[in-house]
Design a protein around this motif. Structure first.
Motif, PDB file in Angstrom:
ATOM      1  N   GLU A   1     -20.824 -11.235 -15.282  1.00 22.17           N
ATOM      2  CA  GLU A   1     -21.738 -12.189 -15.903  1.00 22.17           C
ATOM      3  C   GLU A   1     -21.023 -13.522 -16.041  1.00 22.17           C
ATOM      4  N   ALA A   2     -21.543 -14.530 -15.374  1.00 16.53           N
ATOM      5  CA  ALA A   2     -20.927 -15.862 -15.378  1.00 16.53           C
ATOM      6  C   ALA A   2     -21.303 -16.621 -16.651  1.00 16.53           C
ATOM      7  N   PRO A   3     -20.415 -17.505 -17.106  1.00 23.48           N
ATOM      8  CA  PRO A   3     -20.757 -18.340 -18.262  1.00 23.48           C
ATOM      9  C   PRO A   3     -21.950 -19.260 -17.977  1.00 23.48           C
ATOM     10  N   ALA A   4     -22.057 -19.705 -16.714  1.00 24.41           N
ATOM     11  CA  ALA A   4     -23.171 -20.567 -16.303  1.00 24.41           C
ATOM     12  C   ALA A   4     -23.421 -20.347 -14.812  1.00 24.41           C
ATOM     13  N   ARG A   5     -24.637 -20.619 -14.367  1.00 25.69           N
ATOM     14  CA  ARG A   5     -24.970 -20.446 -12.946  1.00 25.69           C
ATOM     15  C   ARG A   5     -24.171 -21.379 -12.043  1.00 25.69           C
TER      16      ARG A   5
END
Length: 165
Positions: free
Chosen positions: A138-142
């Protein structure tokens, strides 16, 4: 007429019985304990106790080995549960307390995928024997997706050879 008492089916093994079972990475858990093992001859037991443990010799050999291309590109991405590292040694995946490591000669392909909605980045390692090992991070932001793709491409270009066969 004879009647059998009990089930005639065999006990289950694998993912249906043990959720931690991954074919090829772990062996099925057995109910055998140390008390069940046959007793050893006293001479053999003394020889085992005096022999150096393999862990000690492996630790001694590791620092003397030169690291080749240790300064090359490295890809690393992680979240609270999962982690992937790709460098000169190969690709290492870990999820919670489970880990697996693939050398570059054991990898058939590496595939990346991003979720249409959300912030999940999936890396799948394919082996030549038609098995695949996906991991979701799961990335902090796209916006990290393009950065991670570029870093992973640089590592694959440097170390992965498609024509190794």
């Amino acid at each position: 007429m004879e009647q059998r008492i009990g089930s005639s089916s065999q006990p289950l093994e694998g993912a249906g019985f043990d959720p931690a079972f991954i074919p090829g990475l772990t062996s099925p858990a057995s109910g055998r304990t140390q008390d069940d093992e046959p007793e050893k001859e006293p001479e053999a037991a003394d020889a085992e106790e005096s022999a150096p443990e393999p862990e000690e010799t492996a630790e001694a050999a590791s620092p003397s080995e030169p690291e080749e291309d240790a300064d090359g590109p490295v890809f690393e991405a992680s979240d609270r549960r999962a982690k992937i590292v790709a460098d000169h040694r190969g690709v290492r995946l870990s999820l919670d307390d489970q880990e697996c490591e693939f050398r570059w000669d054991e990898i058939g392909a590496v595939e990346t995928e991003t979720a249409r909605f959300g912030k999940r980045y999936t890396v799948t390692v394919h082996t030549p024997d038609r098995r695949w090992y996906p991991i979701e991070i799961e990335a902090p932001a796209r916006s990290h997706f393009t950065e991670w793709d570029e870093q992973l491409d640089a590592v694959l270009d440097a170390y992965f050879e498609e024509d190794a066969e």
